[in-house]
Design a protein around this motif. Structure first.
Motif, PDB file in Angstrom:
ATOM      1  N   GLY A 192       0.799  -1.229   0.000  1.00  0.00           N
ATOM      2  CA  GLY A 192       0.000   0.000   0.000  1.00  0.00           C
ATOM      3  C   GLY A 192       0.826   1.271   0.000  1.00  0.00           C
ATOM      4  N   LEU A 193       2.067   1.203  -0.472  1.00  0.00           N
ATOM      5  CA  LEU A 193       2.954   2.367  -0.434  1.00  0.00           C
ATOM      6  C   LEU A 193       2.437   3.478  -1.329  1.00  0.00           C
ATOM      7  N   ARG A 194       2.516   4.702  -0.826  1.00  0.00           N
ATOM      8  CA  ARG A 194       2.084   5.880  -1.587  1.00  0.00           C
ATOM      9  C   ARG A 194       3.224   6.885  -1.642  1.00  0.00           C
ATOM     10  N   GLY A 195       3.676   7.147  -2.856  1.00  0.00           N
ATOM     11  CA  GLY A 195       4.704   8.160  -3.032  1.00  0.00           C
ATOM     12  C   GLY A 195       4.116   9.532  -2.762  1.00  0.00           C
ATOM     13  N   GLU A 196       4.753  10.304  -1.891  1.00  0.00           N
ATOM     14  CA  GLU A 196       4.251  11.633  -1.544  1.00  0.00           C
ATOM     15  C   GLU A 196       5.053  12.755  -2.188  1.00  0.00           C
ATOM     16  N   ALA A 197       6.367  12.571  -2.356  1.00  0.00           N
ATOM     17  CA  ALA A 197       7.191  13.626  -2.954  1.00  0.00           C
ATOM     18  C   ALA A 197       8.496  13.022  -3.455  1.00  0.00           C
ATOM     19  N   ILE A 198       8.992  13.597  -4.555  1.00  0.00           N
ATOM     20  CA  ILE A 198      10.285  13.173  -5.095  1.00  0.00           C
ATOM     21  C   ILE A 198      10.931  14.367  -5.792  1.00  0.00           C
ATOM     22  N   GLY A 199      12.251  14.459  -5.718  1.00  0.00           N
ATOM     23  CA  GLY A 199      13.010  15.522  -6.370  1.00  0.00           C
ATOM     24  C   GLY A 199      14.119  16.020  -5.476  1.00  0.00           C
ATOM     25  N   ASP A 200      15.025  16.796  -6.039  1.00  0.00           N
ATOM     26  CA  ASP A 200      16.153  17.335  -5.272  1.00  0.00           C
ATOM     27  C   ASP A 200      16.898  16.241  -4.514  1.00  0.00           C
ATOM     28  N   ASP A 201      17.091  15.094  -5.177  1.00  0.00           N
ATOM     29  CA  ASP A 201      17.812  13.950  -4.604  1.00  0.00           C
ATOM     30  C   ASP A 201      17.129  13.356  -3.380  1.00  0.00           C
ATOM     31  N   SER A 202      15.835  13.565  -3.221  1.00  0.00           N
ATOM     32  CA  SER A 202      15.138  13.021  -2.062  1.00  0.00           C
ATOM     33  C   SER A 202      13.776  12.464  -2.448  1.00  0.00           C
ATOM     34  N   ALA A 203      13.220  11.668  -1.541  1.00  0.00           N
ATOM     35  CA  ALA A 203      11.901  11.079  -1.753  1.00  0.00           C
ATOM     36  C   ALA A 203      11.212  10.890  -0.408  1.00  0.00           C
ATOM     37  N   ARG A 204       9.880  10.889  -0.448  1.00  0.00           N
ATOM     38  CA  ARG A 204       9.071  10.619   0.747  1.00  0.00           C
ATOM     39  C   ARG A 204       7.958   9.658   0.351  1.00  0.00           C
ATOM     40  N   ILE A 205       7.819   8.578   1.134  1.00  0.00           N
ATOM     41  CA  ILE A 205       6.806   7.554   0.877  1.00  0.00           C
ATOM     42  C   ILE A 205       6.086   7.236   2.183  1.00  0.00           C
ATOM     43  N   ARG A 206       4.770   7.055   2.084  1.00  0.00           N
ATOM     44  CA  ARG A 206       3.955   6.686   3.240  1.00  0.00           C
ATOM     45  C   ARG A 206       3.520   5.228   3.106  1.00  0.00           C
ATOM     46  N   MET A 207       3.613   4.497   4.229  1.00  0.00           N
ATOM     47  CA  MET A 207       3.065   3.145   4.314  1.00  0.00           C
ATOM     48  C   MET A 207       1.910   3.193   5.310  1.00  0.00           C
ATOM     49  N   PRO A 208       0.666   3.153   4.805  1.00  0.00           N
ATOM     50  CA  PRO A 208      -0.472   3.166   5.718  1.00  0.00           C
ATOM     51  C   PRO A 208      -0.471   1.931   6.624  1.00  0.00           C
ATOM     52  N   TYR A 209      -0.936   2.115   7.838  1.00  0.00           N
ATOM     53  CA  TYR A 209      -1.017   0.997   8.786  1.00  0.00           C
ATOM     54  C   TYR A 209      -1.930  -0.083   8.222  1.00  0.00           C
ATOM     55  N   ASP A 210      -1.494  -1.323   8.320  1.00  0.00           N
ATOM     56  CA  ASP A 210      -2.291  -2.481   7.902  1.00  0.00           C
ATOM     57  C   ASP A 210      -1.996  -3.594   8.897  1.00  0.00           C
ATOM     58  N   ALA A 211      -3.012  -4.115   9.553  1.00  0.00           N
ATOM     59  CA  ALA A 211      -2.833  -5.158  10.560  1.00  0.00           C
ATOM     60  C   ALA A 211      -2.135  -6.396   9.996  1.00  0.00           C
ATOM     61  N   ASP A 212      -2.212  -6.611   8.675  1.00  0.00           N
ATOM     62  CA  ASP A 212      -1.536  -7.759   8.059  1.00  0.00           C
ATOM     63  C   ASP A 212      -0.021  -7.645   8.108  1.00  0.00           C
ATOM     64  N   TYR A 213       0.517  -6.456   8.382  1.00  0.00           N
ATOM     65  CA  TYR A 213       1.959  -6.239   8.399  1.00  0.00           C
ATOM     66  C   TYR A 213       2.468  -5.923   9.798  1.00  0.00           C
ATOM     67  N   THR A 214       1.817  -6.513  10.801  1.00  0.00           N
ATOM     68  CA  THR A 214       2.206  -6.253  12.189  1.00  0.00           C
ATOM     69  C   THR A 214       2.784  -7.510  12.838  1.00  0.00           C
ATOM     70  N   ASN A 215       3.397  -7.299  13.986  1.00  0.00           N
ATOM     71  CA  ASN A 215       3.927  -8.406  14.778  1.00  0.00           C
ATOM     72  C   ASN A 215       2.906  -8.804  15.843  1.00  0.00           C
ATOM     73  N   SER A 216       3.323  -9.636  16.787  1.00  0.00           N
ATOM     74  CA  SER A 216       2.399 -10.137  17.818  1.00  0.00           C
ATOM     75  C   SER A 216       1.920  -9.052  18.775  1.00  0.00           C
ATOM     76  N   ARG A 217       2.567  -7.894  18.777  1.00  0.00           N
ATOM     77  CA  ARG A 217       2.152  -6.770  19.630  1.00  0.00           C
ATOM     78  C   ARG A 217       1.305  -5.763  18.874  1.00  0.00           C
ATOM     79  N   ALA A 218       0.987  -6.037  17.608  1.00  0.00           N
ATOM     80  CA  ALA A 218       0.220  -5.143  16.730  1.00  0.00           C
ATOM     81  C   ALA A 218       1.014  -3.912  16.308  1.00  0.00           C
ATOM     82  N   ASP A 219       2.340  -3.968  16.474  1.00  0.00           N
ATOM     83  CA  ASP A 219       3.217  -2.915  15.957  1.00  0.00           C
ATOM     84  C   ASP A 219       3.624  -3.282  14.538  1.00  0.00           C
ATOM     85  N   VAL A 220       3.931  -2.282  13.720  1.00  0.00           N
ATOM     86  CA  VAL A 220       4.380  -2.533  12.360  1.00  0.00           C
ATOM     87  C   VAL A 220       5.645  -3.391  12.427  1.00  0.00           C
TER      88      VAL A 220
END
Length: 156
Positions: free
Chosen positions: A28-56
């Motif tokens: 579910g990655l969403r690119g938010e910004a790119i340029g000037d040798d940098s990038a920003r990407i958001r990974m929305p929380y999804d319970a399918d990608y958590t550990n036994s403590r419900a942390d990412v």
């Protein structure tokens, strides 16, 4: 870390800064910004990608870092290059049970290898993890794909 350029318009699932990437769709990655040798990407929380403590899970954060660091390396020409990961190191600082926002900066782009560093934070700006990586840029063929072919096109 230097700021990224203006926000990137929303892209279809599986497209990350103009290139097809099935892994981006899977997480579910969403690119938010790119340029000037940098990038920003958001990974929305999804319970399918958590550990036994419900942390990412750290593996999900590592996937996010691999994507954002490689995007920073190709930020000078986002659709001209694919990227091969040579090495990546991740240091986890704190747990997270919400969205993860990763930013990365290309420290040096050489003739064969490029080097990037990044950080992941939660929505409150708290530091979650740090990463560095080494990448090889690979020129892409001029007729690569259409956004309709994102599910079958080669990965970035």
């Amino acid at each position: 870390m230097p700021a990224t350029t203006a926000p990137t318009p929303p892209e279809p699932p599986g497209i990350l800064f103009g290139l097809p990437m099935p892994m981006a769709r899977a997480f579910g990655l969403r690119g938010e910004a790119i340029g000037d040798d940098s990038a920003r990407i958001r990974m929305p929380y999804d319970a399918d990608y958590t550990n036994s403590r419900a942390d990412v899970h750290g593996g999900a954060i590592a996937v996010l870092f691999d994507c954002v660091l490689s995007c920073a390396v190709r930020a000078h020409a986002p659709t001209q290059y694919g990227v091969v990961t040579v090495d990546i190191t991740v240091h986890f600082v704190a747990p997270c049970n919400g969205d993860v926002i990763a930013t990365a900066f290309c420290e040096r782009r050489g003739q064969s290898l490029s080097f990037a560093r990044g950080e992941a934070r939660n929505e409150n700006g708290e530091l979650l993890a740090l990463a560095t990586g080494t990448f090889k840029l690979v020129a892409r063929a001029s007729s690569t794909f259409s956004t309709a072919d994102a599910s079958i096109a080669p990965t970035a």
